[in-house]
Design a protein around this motif. Structure first.
Motif, PDB file in Angstrom:
ATOM      1  N   PHE A   5     -18.148  -0.272  33.712  1.00 48.52           N
ATOM      2  CA  PHE A   5     -17.044  -0.719  32.868  1.00 48.52           C
ATOM      3  C   PHE A   5     -16.469   0.427  32.033  1.00 48.52           C
ATOM      4  CE2 PHE A   5     -19.767  -4.477  33.532  1.00 48.52           C
ATOM      5  CZ  PHE A   5     -18.876  -5.221  34.292  1.00 48.52           C
ATOM      6  N   ALA A   6     -15.274   0.203  31.539  1.00 44.65           N
ATOM      7  CA  ALA A   6     -14.625   1.208  30.710  1.00 44.65           C
ATOM      8  C   ALA A   6     -15.341   1.322  29.364  1.00 44.65           C
ATOM      9  CB  ALA A   6     -13.165   0.829  30.485  1.00 44.65           C
ATOM     10  N   ASP A   7     -15.315   2.519  28.806  1.00 42.88           N
ATOM     11  CA  ASP A   7     -15.959   2.751  27.500  1.00 42.88           C
ATOM     12  C   ASP A   7     -15.425   1.789  26.450  1.00 42.88           C
ATOM     13  OD1 ASP A   7     -17.206   4.860  28.731  1.00 42.88           O
ATOM     14  OD2 ASP A   7     -15.805   6.371  27.960  1.00 42.88           O
ATOM     15  N   ARG A   8     -14.116   1.470  26.555  1.00 44.87           N
ATOM     16  CA  ARG A   8     -13.503   0.649  25.504  1.00 44.87           C
ATOM     17  C   ARG A   8     -14.158  -0.720  25.377  1.00 44.87           C
ATOM     18  NH1 ARG A   8      -9.777   0.433  29.657  1.00 44.87           N
ATOM     19  NH2 ARG A   8      -8.771   2.346  28.930  1.00 44.87           N
ATOM     20  N   MET A   9     -14.869  -1.176  26.430  1.00 47.60           N
ATOM     21  CA  MET A   9     -15.470  -2.507  26.372  1.00 47.60           C
ATOM     22  C   MET A   9     -16.850  -2.496  25.711  1.00 47.60           C
ATOM     23  SD  MET A   9     -13.064  -4.293  27.522  1.00 47.60           S
ATOM     24  CE  MET A   9     -13.873  -5.913  27.514  1.00 47.60           C
ATOM     25  N   GLU A  10     -17.343  -1.310  25.375  1.00 47.47           N
ATOM     26  CA  GLU A  10     -18.719  -1.250  24.870  1.00 47.47           C
ATOM     27  C   GLU A  10     -18.902  -1.911  23.515  1.00 47.47           C
ATOM     28  OE1 GLU A  10     -21.072   2.156  25.129  1.00 47.47           O
ATOM     29  OE2 GLU A  10     -21.115   1.922  27.306  1.00 47.47           O
ATOM     30  N   ASN A  11     -17.927  -1.726  22.639  1.00 48.19           N
ATOM     31  CA  ASN A  11     -18.094  -2.246  21.285  1.00 48.19           C
ATOM     32  C   ASN A  11     -17.409  -3.585  21.045  1.00 48.19           C
ATOM     33  OD1 ASN A  11     -19.608  -0.013  20.321  1.00 48.19           O
ATOM     34  ND2 ASN A  11     -17.706   1.173  20.400  1.00 48.19           N
ATOM     35  N   THR A  12     -16.925  -4.172  22.122  1.00 51.90           N
ATOM     36  CA  THR A  12     -16.270  -5.461  21.946  1.00 51.90           C
ATOM     37  C   THR A  12     -17.283  -6.577  22.095  1.00 51.90           C
ATOM     38  OG1 THR A  12     -15.760  -5.489  24.289  1.00 51.90           O
ATOM     39  CG2 THR A  12     -14.059  -4.640  22.834  1.00 51.90           C
ATOM     40  N   ARG A  13     -16.993  -7.665  21.452  1.00 57.29           N
ATOM     41  CA  ARG A  13     -17.878  -8.814  21.569  1.00 57.29           C
ATOM     42  C   ARG A  13     -17.018 -10.056  21.532  1.00 57.29           C
ATOM     43  NH1 ARG A  13     -19.814  -7.524  15.359  1.00 57.29           N
ATOM     44  NH2 ARG A  13     -17.680  -7.603  14.621  1.00 57.29           N
TER      45      ARG A  13
ATOM     46  N   ASP B 106      -3.843  -6.387  34.764  1.00 57.55           N
ATOM     47  CA  ASP B 106      -3.929  -5.725  33.467  1.00 57.55           C
ATOM     48  C   ASP B 106      -5.330  -5.867  32.867  1.00 57.55           C
ATOM     49  OD1 ASP B 106      -2.724  -4.478  31.025  1.00 57.55           O
ATOM     50  OD2 ASP B 106      -3.144  -6.431  30.152  1.00 57.55           O
ATOM     51  N   LEU B 107      -5.886  -7.067  32.924  1.00 55.61           N
ATOM     52  CA  LEU B 107      -7.220  -7.292  32.350  1.00 55.61           C
ATOM     53  C   LEU B 107      -8.276  -6.493  33.110  1.00 55.61           C
ATOM     54  CD1 LEU B 107      -7.090 -11.164  31.694  1.00 55.61           C
ATOM     55  CD2 LEU B 107      -6.865  -9.327  29.992  1.00 55.61           C
ATOM     56  N   ILE B 108      -8.132  -6.417  34.416  1.00 54.19           N
ATOM     57  CA  ILE B 108      -9.094  -5.655  35.224  1.00 54.19           C
ATOM     58  C   ILE B 108      -8.986  -4.170  34.876  1.00 54.19           C
ATOM     59  CG2 ILE B 108      -9.589  -4.904  37.590  1.00 54.19           C
ATOM     60  CD1 ILE B 108      -8.792  -7.832  38.422  1.00 54.19           C
ATOM     61  N   GLY B 109      -7.785  -3.680  34.724  1.00 59.36           N
ATOM     62  CA  GLY B 109      -7.602  -2.284  34.311  1.00 59.36           C
ATOM     63  C   GLY B 109      -8.276  -2.020  32.969  1.00 59.36           C
ATOM     64  N   LYS B 110      -8.060  -2.927  32.048  1.00 66.62           N
ATOM     65  CA  LYS B 110      -8.618  -2.789  30.703  1.00 66.62           C
ATOM     66  C   LYS B 110     -10.149  -2.752  30.721  1.00 66.62           C
ATOM     67  CE  LYS B 110      -6.402  -4.796  26.686  1.00 66.62           C
ATOM     68  NZ  LYS B 110      -5.868  -6.056  26.122  1.00 66.62           N
ATOM     69  N   VAL B 111     -10.708  -3.608  31.553  1.00 65.73           N
ATOM     70  CA  VAL B 111     -12.165  -3.768  31.575  1.00 65.73           C
ATOM     71  C   VAL B 111     -12.848  -2.631  32.334  1.00 65.73           C
ATOM     72  CG1 VAL B 111     -13.949  -5.193  32.682  1.00 65.73           C
ATOM     73  CG2 VAL B 111     -12.263  -6.246  31.152  1.00 65.73           C
ATOM     74  N   PHE B 112     -12.181  -2.070  33.333  1.00 62.35           N
ATOM     75  CA  PHE B 112     -12.860  -1.092  34.197  1.00 62.35           C
ATOM     76  C   PHE B 112     -12.474   0.368  33.975  1.00 62.35           C
ATOM     77  CE2 PHE B 112     -13.783  -4.874  36.737  1.00 62.35           C
ATOM     78  CZ  PHE B 112     -15.076  -4.600  37.165  1.00 62.35           C
ATOM     79  N   LYS B 254     -16.958  -9.625  30.578  1.00 61.69           N
ATOM     80  CA  LYS B 254     -16.040  -8.615  30.017  1.00 61.69           C
ATOM     81  C   LYS B 254     -14.587  -9.080  30.128  1.00 61.69           C
ATOM     82  CE  LYS B 254     -19.188  -5.234  29.413  1.00 61.69           C
ATOM     83  NZ  LYS B 254     -19.664  -4.892  28.067  1.00 61.69           N
ATOM     84  N   LEU B 255     -14.253  -9.699  31.253  1.00 60.57           N
ATOM     85  CA  LEU B 255     -12.880 -10.183  31.430  1.00 60.57           C
ATOM     86  C   LEU B 255     -12.544 -11.247  30.391  1.00 60.57           C
ATOM     87  CD1 LEU B 255     -12.710 -10.347  35.335  1.00 60.57           C
ATOM     88  CD2 LEU B 255     -11.268  -8.909  33.864  1.00 60.57           C
ATOM     89  N   LEU B 256     -13.520 -12.097  30.079  1.00 58.95           N
ATOM     90  CA  LEU B 256     -13.298 -13.143  29.065  1.00 58.95           C
ATOM     91  C   LEU B 256     -13.031 -12.520  27.697  1.00 58.95           C
ATOM     92  CD1 LEU B 256     -15.931 -15.857  30.033  1.00 58.95           C
ATOM     93  CD2 LEU B 256     -13.466 -16.193  29.820  1.00 58.95           C
ATOM     94  N   ILE B 257     -13.793 -11.477  27.369  1.00 59.04           N
ATOM     95  CA  ILE B 257     -13.578 -10.793  26.090  1.00 59.04           C
ATOM     96  C   ILE B 257     -12.185 -10.163  26.063  1.00 59.04           C
ATOM     97  CG2 ILE B 257     -14.300  -8.796  24.708  1.00 59.04           C
ATOM     98  CD1 ILE B 257     -17.210  -9.483  25.608  1.00 59.04           C
ATOM     99  N   ALA B 258     -11.812  -9.541  27.168  1.00 61.96           N
ATOM    100  CA  ALA B 258     -10.490  -8.902  27.229  1.00 61.96           C
ATOM    101  C   ALA B 258      -9.379  -9.943  27.156  1.00 61.96           C
ATOM    102  CB  ALA B 258     -10.366  -8.075  28.513  1.00 61.96           C
ATOM    103  N   LYS B 259      -9.562 -11.071  27.820  1.00 64.09           N
ATOM    104  CA  LYS B 259      -8.547 -12.134  27.805  1.00 64.09           C
ATOM    105  C   LYS B 259      -8.415 -12.704  26.384  1.00 64.09           C
ATOM    106  CE  LYS B 259      -5.881 -15.635  29.126  1.00 64.09           C
ATOM    107  NZ  LYS B 259      -4.431 -15.430  29.374  1.00 64.09           N
ATOM    108  N   GLN B 260      -9.548 -12.922  25.729  1.00 64.83           N
ATOM    109  CA  GLN B 260      -9.532 -13.445  24.361  1.00 64.83           C
ATOM    110  C   GLN B 260      -8.772 -12.508  23.430  1.00 64.83           C
ATOM    111  OE1 GLN B 260     -13.271 -13.979  21.742  1.00 64.83           O
ATOM    112  NE2 GLN B 260     -13.235 -15.734  23.093  1.00 64.83           N
TER     113      GLN B 260
END
Lengths: 394, 394
Positions: A5-13, B106-112, B254-260
């Motif tokens: 996963f991208a680094d940006r997702m590490e600190n998200t919850r 977009d969400l997949i890009g963000k997450v990966f 991770k996708l759920l967090i990004a979508k939220q």
């Protein structure tokens, strides 16, 4: 696995509040936790009439792909309303329709934030903004809220030390605190931000819901270097996910590119339905009903807190919006209170998630009053008072 | 000014197609440019009936905030359809409702994607995906499409040299080329991606629109390491902006967090309306009508091209979807053709924007056949043939 996963997702919850909401959705729970508008006030029949009209008269058009900017008559309506209500001259082309304020914040983060850029935020601050910005890995800088708005001296000092990219604020009936910036604080805040050349993101999601005190200018009235956010969630309904961003020039150009990449455009059928609803109904009359209902709930909640809460507990007395912010005596944890309260089937949101740093706001909590009936507010606050006395006696 | 924006916005640009569409919206223009479904086939009355039903029976609920995942019965419907149509066992909890495929990407890009991560993409590739991924600053690697799908030898060689994070594909009636991967190519592609441990993003936006040939398994049938995207845009209507992502385990978390963080949840009223529509109507019967209409348009367009186009021009013969891909003789520029054609009030999309590198696809172009009536197709292709002869004689 997690290295893919991208680094940006590490600190998200996940949102702590959304997790709490799952626990508190049982019907026996009196919940002051959510940030939900009262569904009893949704203009269901009027939205149904608008939907029927749009689909029968313009169905093929309303169901087709549309422009990224959003439906022009809807943007014209919003622009006209700013002129009438706040004396703001905003061109319809300076308005972008989004899927609610949450997407507005996400797009702004995307367009502005490099990793490590400073985002100045109120303390406590809006959780959704913290979540959305977090994905772009900024450095958050918190500035405390005082009774009449942000601590401007501290804001000035902090920005003098090292500037920032964005200042995010909910200056009117703030979420979570219910606090409203005074006129003077708005002007001072605008001046300080201009001096340090930092963009103000003014989120006015609750703007229209004033049930006490007098209307104030927006921060945008004092500074063009302000991106203004609005939403239909609190004045029509949130399930339709519809809000907007007011921005100018190159900022709007970048936001349009980001919006196009994010989802092409907002739900066009829903844009058409909302516009038809606004055309065929008196939105001010509808907002009056909401304000009346929420004002009465606030009065009841505050009155009960004055009557039943033990000494030494502070709370805001919001002039609008949906939230009261409670400060327990130092050393008392709102998480402990939450555990007691949930046993009594009463829920609220402990304050810590509204801070970007750990260990802050331990003794604070947020109460929502918009989404409970009078008897629930009465029973819930009494039970909460009981829990507070129990905590005090430990 | 531009230094205040994030680095990620530097290389982004507005969609060339959307800019072209603005030019070609005059009623006198015969446009093969857009990627629009035919609005004459939108189930307007049925959507209106569904909207009326949802709002009268469940209005207050349908207008309130909802869960990030999306409406469970809708996700169950999608899961059930995968089982029936493709033999795929997908749990409803492995489905996230989004605002159409564009948001899914977009969400997949963000997450990966970290800056510089490699994204392998078909050449030519889907422009919306190039746009959405570009914001996360990946390194694009193009692999040519052959008649029966991606050049798997080259895919394998490229990944052997240096692996990548994502492989993005539209394996069925691809946009822009109309090409469909053969069964063998699907299986080979899945194997190669698994061997190199790269995630496949399989975008099946046109999947249901097959009007010739036989159904094929998805790439997901051959590899679980596939994120499957679907959409209601081409089988119901695109203005509602509704699609979905199928993903598993930590990827879905991770996708759920990004979508939220992106917009809390997709338009809930629209989710309810679409579900109600699916419940009260036979979607397969509706899709048959679309396939019949699009198939006839394709036959007409291809027939006219065979009859009227000069020698030496290649074109795909898609078995479904909405696009034909045209290859002009080497040295002939589709931009030159565009300039001639637009004078004759005929529009299409030159091929270059579908490549991530400059100078590629100069002699290619995309024709859309779904959104034109028969007489427009006939007149438009004849005029285009005239322009081609004019170019040839230069």
């Amino acid at each position: 696995m997690s290295t893919i996963f991208a680094d940006r997702m590490e600190n998200t919850r996940k949102s702590f509040i959304r997790e709490i909401l799952k626990v508190t959705q049982q019907p026996e729970v009196i919940s002051f936790a959510g940030g939900l508008p009262n569904p009893g006030l949704f203009p269901v029949d009027e939205v149904a009439a608008a939907a029927a009209k749009v689909l029968s008269e313009e169905g093929r058009n309303a169901l087709q792909y549309s422009t990224t900017e959003g439906y022009l008559p809807l943007r014209e309506f919003i622009a006209q309303r700013y002129l009438l209500k706040s004396g703001l001259k905003i061109d319809p082309d300076e308005i972008l329709i989004t899927n609610g304020s949450q997407q507005s914040i996400d797009l702004i983060g995307k367009v502005f934030l490099n990793k490590g850029d400073r985002v100045v935020i109120e303390s406590p601050g809006y959780l959704g903004a913290i979540q959305a910005f977090s994905i772009f890995e900024p450095e958050f800088v918190e500035v405390p809220l005082l009774e009449d708005g942000i601590d401007t001296d501290q804001l000035d000092r902090i920005l003098a030390g090292s500037s920032g990219k964005l200042f995010y604020t909910v200056p009117t009936f703030q979420n979570p605190s219910g606090i409203t910036y005074s006129r003077q604080k708005r002007e001072e805040t605008a001046k300080i931000l201009q001096r340090h050349n930092i963009v103000c993101v003014e989120d006015n999601a609750y703007w229209e819901l004033r049930f006490a005190g007098e209307d104030l200018p927006t921060i945008r009235n004092f500074s063009d270097n302000t991106i203004l956010l609005g939403s239909f969630s609190k004045i029509i309904a949130p399930g339709i996910r519809m809000g907007w961003i007011c921005a100018q020039g190159e900022t709007m150009e970048k936001l349009l590119i980001a919006k196009q990449a994010a989802d092409l455009h907002s739900n066009y059928l829903s844009q058409r339905i909302i516009y038809q609803y606004l055309l065929d109904n008196d939105i001010d009359e509808h907002i009056l009903k909401i304000k009346d209902a929420y004002g009465k709930r606030r009065d009841l909640m505050i009155g009960l807190m004055e009557e039943h809460f033990p000494e030494g507990i502070g709370y805001t007395k919001p002039e609008g919006g949906m939230f009261v912010w409670v400060t327990l005596p130092e050393g008392i944890s709102s998480m402990d209170l939450f555990e007691l309260a949930i046993k009594e089937n009463v829920a609220f949101v402990p304050g810590s998630p509204f801070y970007t740093r750990d260990g802050m706001g331990i003794n604070t909590l947020r109460l929502n009053f918009s989404n409970s009936d009078f008897d629930k507010i009465e029973e819930g606050i009494k039970r909460l008072a009981g829990c507070l006395r129990e905590l005090n006696s430990d």
